[in-house]
Design an enzyme around this catalytic site. Structure first.
Site, short mmCIF file in Angstrom:
data_model
loop_
_atom_site.label_atom_id
_atom_site.label_comp_id
_atom_site.label_asym_id
_atom_site.label_seq_id
_atom_site.Cartn_x
_atom_site.Cartn_y
_atom_site.Cartn_z
N ARG A 93 -2.25 -15.58 -20.32
CA ARG A 93 -1.69 -14.24 -20.55
C ARG A 93 -0.57 -14.40 -21.57
NH1 ARG A 93 -0.41 -10.07 -15.87
NH2 ARG A 93 -0.60 -8.61 -17.60
N ARG A 150 0.22 -11.84 -10.63
CA ARG A 150 0.73 -11.18 -11.82
C ARG A 150 2.22 -10.98 -11.64
NH1 ARG A 150 2.99 -7.85 -9.21
NH2 ARG A 150 3.48 -6.73 -11.11
N GLY A 151 2.88 -10.42 -12.67
CA GLY A 151 4.34 -10.33 -12.63
C GLY A 151 4.89 -11.58 -13.30
N ASN A 163 8.29 -4.62 -21.33
CA ASN A 163 7.89 -4.47 -19.92
C ASN A 163 6.63 -3.61 -19.87
OD1 ASN A 163 8.40 -5.01 -17.10
ND2 ASN A 163 8.93 -2.86 -16.89
N LYS A 164 6.15 -3.38 -18.68
CA LYS A 164 4.91 -2.65 -18.47
C LYS A 164 4.84 -1.36 -19.28
CE LYS A 164 2.10 -3.75 -16.56
NZ LYS A 164 1.04 -4.47 -17.30
N ASP A 189 9.23 -8.48 -18.89
CA ASP A 189 8.34 -9.61 -19.17
C ASP A 189 8.88 -10.50 -20.28
OD1 ASP A 189 6.49 -7.42 -17.95
OD2 ASP A 189 5.48 -9.35 -17.71
#
Ligand code: MRU
Length: 351
Positions: free
Chosen positions: A90, A53-54, A249-250, A239
């Site tokens: 994703r 991930r990332g 982002n998260k 992201d």
């Protein structure tokens, strides 16, 4: 980076070009485990269940996914099918589509007999580029940290934008690693990052390996720490970045940016230029904010006293689990990329 004194990357191709080895990030921090991905399907599954991930890492992993697909069938149709299914795995991090498109453009002109070999070479090149880019991000971010004169320098980060989210070095953590190497007295506040806890499980684990002082905090603690002058700056990854400097982002990043603005604390975003989406500007956005399974919120994994790892249910109602949020440019002090640090509004001019 080093794990128990031994150097690792998050993904590496085997010398016979038949598989890639990854660090299974779903097993951390309890177990450091390497697993082999041997097919396109293995790669798609690893991305979906977040063994990798990332944003930068899922990009390069997809590139290797195409190389694995080419080992099996190097036809145009197979190339297009692999690209399509990887892009579906994703939806939010633009780096995934970016890397897949790079592979498509690079491979299309080649004869099908040569494609597999070329695909492995090019995927490896993307991995090497990621490493260099992240070192440059670190160099660009370091002066911003050095200009803050507190000791220790208290940095807050959200999620994991360290080496585990890339091939090596990380984005948001890259300036932190470089500052620590230069002997700057650093302390990192690590947001736990519910629901998947990438801060607690991955960032804290990375910082432990690097011996960088850090403290895990709940996602709700940053505001209090800012009021108490215990945060000197915030650094997060991204992201997807719009050409006018909005940062996806998260989930939870936006709240930290709001709090930092209210307290006049610098809020930095560190990301490679491949995270900029040149079709995203203002209200015009054609991507999806990934909504993940409610069980990620309703269940939690932990280590029992006997060392075994198990998962338990912690909530019984309906849950809603969007994985990312959007921070407007006005809350961001600088975007740090491999070319330097820029005002968010002008980041698109670099493309
Ligand atoms: O859902 P994840 O763990 O893939 O989300 C990761 C993040 O949001 C990171 O902050 C982002 O990808 C930047 S990684 C260098």
């Amino acid at each position: 980076m080093l794990v128990e004194g031994k150097s690792y990357r998050t993904i590496e191709a085997s010398s016979d070009l038949t598989r890639v080895t990854i660090i299974d990030q779903t097993a951390l921090p309890f177990k450091f485990e390497l697993i082999d991905l041997k097919s396109l399907e293995d790669v798609i599954q690893a991305i979906k269940i977040m063994q990798v991930r990332g944003a930068p890492l899922i990009g390069v992993t997809s590139a290797f996914g195409i190389a694995l697909a080419m080992n099996n069938d190097s036809s145009d149709q197979s190339l297009l099918d692999a690209a399509f299914s990887l892009k579906e795995s994703r939806p939010t991090a633009v780096n995934l589509a970016w890397a897949v498109n790079k592979m498509l453009e690079h491979l299309k002109p080649y004869d099908t007999n040569d494609r597999a070999k070329i695909a492995w070479l090019y995927a490896n090149e993307l991995a090497e580029d990621d490493i260099k880019t992240n070192i440059d991000i670190g160099r660009a971010g370091l002066p911003l940290l050095k200009q803050i004169k507190s000791s220790p320098l208290n940095i807050l980060t959200h999620c994991n934008a360290g080496w585990l989210a890339t091939i090596d070095n990380g984005t948001a953590l890259s300036p932190i690693y470089q500052a620590f190497e230069e002997g700057i007295d650093i302390h990192v506040w690590v947001d736990e990052t519910r629901p998947r806890n990438q801060g607690m499980s991955l960032t804290a684990w990375e910082l432990t390996q690097a011996k960088i002082p850090h403290t895990i905090i709940s996602d709700n603690t940053g505001g209090l720490l800012m009021q108490q002058n215990k945060v000197d700056c915030v650094i997060v990854g991204a992201d997807r970045i719009s050409i006018d400097g909005q940062v996806c982002n998260k989930i939870g990043t936006y709240l930290k940016a709001l709090a930092a603005k209210a307290h006049n604390i610098p809020f930095y975003v560190a990301a490679p230029l491949s995270t900029i989406d040149n079709s995203f500007i203002g209200e015009k956005k054609s991507f999806e904010i990934e909504c993940r399974h409610p069980d990620e919120l309703l269940r939690i994994k932990g280590m029992n006293n006997d060392g075994t790892v198990s998962e338990v249910k912690i909530g019984m109602s309906t849950a809603y689990n969007p994985a990312f949020d959007l921070t407007p440019a006005e809350y961001i002090t600088k975007i740090i990329c491999e070319k330097g640090s820029y005002n968010p509004e002008s980041i698109g001019t670099l493309l």
